[in-house]
Write an enzyme that holds these catalytic residues in place. Sequence first.
Site, PDB file in Angstrom:
ATOM      1  N   ASP A 176     -28.074  83.324  51.019  1.00 30.95           N
ATOM      2  CA  ASP A 176     -27.751  84.725  50.832  1.00 30.95           C
ATOM      3  C   ASP A 176     -28.976  85.490  51.349  1.00 30.95           C
ATOM      4  OD1 ASP A 176     -26.685  87.166  50.252  1.00 30.95           O
ATOM      5  OD2 ASP A 176     -26.100  86.679  48.204  1.00 30.95           O
TER       6      ASP A 176
HETATM    7  C1  BGC Z   1     -24.863  89.773  49.477  1.00 32.14           C
HETATM    8  C2  BGC Z   1     -23.973  88.969  50.397  1.00 32.14           C
HETATM    9  C3  BGC Z   1     -23.934  89.595  51.760  1.00 32.14           C
HETATM   10  C4  BGC Z   1     -25.351  89.708  52.298  1.00 32.14           C
HETATM   11  C5  BGC Z   1     -25.440  90.341  53.662  1.00 32.14           C
HETATM   12  C6  BGC Z   1     -26.238  89.995  50.090  1.00 32.14           C
HETATM   13  O1  BGC Z   1     -27.002  90.862  49.317  1.00 32.14           O
HETATM   14  O2  BGC Z   1     -24.994  89.127  48.223  1.00 32.14           O
HETATM   15  O3  BGC Z   1     -22.681  88.855  49.849  1.00 32.14           O
HETATM   16  O4  BGC Z   1     -23.117  88.858  52.620  1.00 32.14           O
HETATM   17  O5  BGC Z   1     -26.131  90.491  51.402  1.00 32.14           O
HETATM   18  O6  BGC Z   1     -25.175  91.693  53.594  1.00 32.14           O
END
Ligand code: BGC
Length: 515
Positions: free
Chosen positions: A233
Site C-alpha cells: 500500500d
Molecule cells: C490506499 C490504497 C490506494 C493507495 C493509492 C492508499 O492510501 O489505502 O487503497 O490504492 O493509497 O492511492
Amino acid sequence: MSVSYDEINSLVAQMTLEEKASLCSGHDNWHIESVERLGVDGYMVTDGPHGLRKQNSDAVDSLYDSVPATCFPTAAGLASTWDRDLLVEVGRALGKETRAESVAVLLGPGINMKRSPLCGRNFEYFSEDPVLAGELAARLIEGIQGEGVGTSLKHFAANNQETDRLRVDADIDERTLREIYLPAFERVVRLANPWTIMCSYNSINGEFSSQNHWLLTEVLRDEWGYDGLVVSDWGAVVDRVKGLAAGLDLQMPGPAPRQDAQIVEAVRSGALDEAILDRTAERVLLLLARAREAMADPGSYDKATHHALARKAAAEAAVLLKNEDDALPLAPDTEIVVIGEFARTPRYQGAGSSKVNPTQVDTALDALREVYPAAAFAPGYTLSDEADPALVSEAQDAARGKCAVLFLGLPPIDESEGYDREHMDIPAQQVDLLHAVAEVATQTVVVLSNGSSVSVSPWRDDATAIVEAWLGGQASGSGVVDVLTGAVEPSGRLAESIPMRLADVPAQLNFPGEL
Ligand code: BGC
C-alpha cells in the site's frame, strides 16, 4: 520496448544488481520503473476501485484532479446486487476505461471484511461475509482482467479499521484469520488470479503485513499458489530488505533510491539471497508482459453506454428495506413531493483515494421530474450539520396531503478513507425533518445514501417505505428512481447487517482496535 513473456528470464539475467533493485520500487507515484538500457518500459497503475482515478498531475493537492471516468456504484452497492454476471459486466467496463487511459493496473477491488459498521472505508468493501465478498470480487476481476489490464486485490490483510491504520497491530488468532479475514482473499486468488495484490498498512500479530513472511509467502504463495506481484500500500514499507525477503515485490510510491540501495547492499553482504531479488524482478516483468497487448492498443469506450450500465447497477444495488401499504412502486398518478438536499446534490461515492471524477451525474430530482413533471421540491436540510427550522417547515408545508419522497443519509464528512465513524446515526436534523413530514404527508418514502449501515430503528416507524441506495455511483439518482417507479423491480439484498444497536455488533468491544 515492452516485455514479452519469453524474454523475462533473459532480461533478468542481463540486468545489473542495481537495475534489478531499481525495479523493486516505483518510478514515481504511479509508474513502474523502466530499465532504459534494456528497453523495458514501466507502465502506469492507478486507483480504483469503482472507477478510474487517473490524476492529471502528481502535485500533493491533485488527489481529486483526475481524468473523467465512469463512477460505478461503490463495492457496498455492487455487493447488494448479489449478481455475478453484473459484476463481470461492470468489470469489463472498468477494464475498458483503464485500458483506454493506458493504465496497466486498476488498484482494486478492496475486500476487507466489514467487522463494524463504523469502519470509514466500508463503502469500498463488499461484505461482512467472506464467501459473498470473494465470489463477487472474483467476478469483477474476471471482467477487468478480461480486457487485458490488471487489478490489485487489497488490502491484504486484516485492514478493518481506519483509526491508526498505519500502525495498528491486528491481534488475531490463526483460526479466526482463516475463518473470517483470509477466506475472501483465498477465494479470489484461486478463482480469478489478480495480477497484483496490495498488502495492508497494519501489522498482523506483531509483524507489518509488508514484511510478514507467513502472510505473503507461506499462506499466499505456498498454500494458495499465487504467482503474481505483491505491491505495498502507498507508504506501507517499513524495512525494505525484510519486506523483500518476506515476499513484498514492489514498493509504492517511488522513487525509493535509499531502499533500492539497501537491497543492493544486502545482496552484496550476503544478507539477502540474490535469487529472491531475481524472482521479484521476474514478477515485475511478468506484470509488464501481461499488460503488453493492452498497452500497445488502448482502444476506447463509449461514455453513454457505461453511464447506462452504471444506472443499471445502481438500480440493482438498491435494497427495499420496508414497504408498507404498497407505497412502492409509486403509482403514475400519485402526487409526490421530493424532499432532501441529496435529491439534487447526490451523495454517490466516498472520499479518499477511490474518489472518481465522474463523466456525468444524474440527480434523483431530475429523474423523478421526468416521470412527475409537477413534483415540488424542498431541500429540508443543508449538508452542514446546522439544523435549519425554516427548511423543515417549508418541507412540511410542501408535503401536506402528498406522498413525500425523502432523500436522507450520511453527509460526506461522516465517512471517508482515513477515519472511522463514532456512531451509526444519520444526522438528527434529518430525523427531525422526517418526523415533521410524516405528520402531514399521506406516505413517506425514504431513500438512503450511505456507504455503510446506518441505524434505521430510531425512525423507521415514521417511514412507509425505506430504500437503501448505498453510494450508488454517478447514476445513483436515476437508478434508484427506476426502482421507485417500478421500472426496475427491487432485487438488491443486504450484504451487511444493519444492527439495531452498536452494542449488538460482535466486534464492538474491540473497535477500533488499539495499537
Ligand atoms: C490506499 C490504497 C490506494 C493507495 C493509492 C492508499 O492510501 O489505502 O487503497 O490504492 O493509497 O492511492
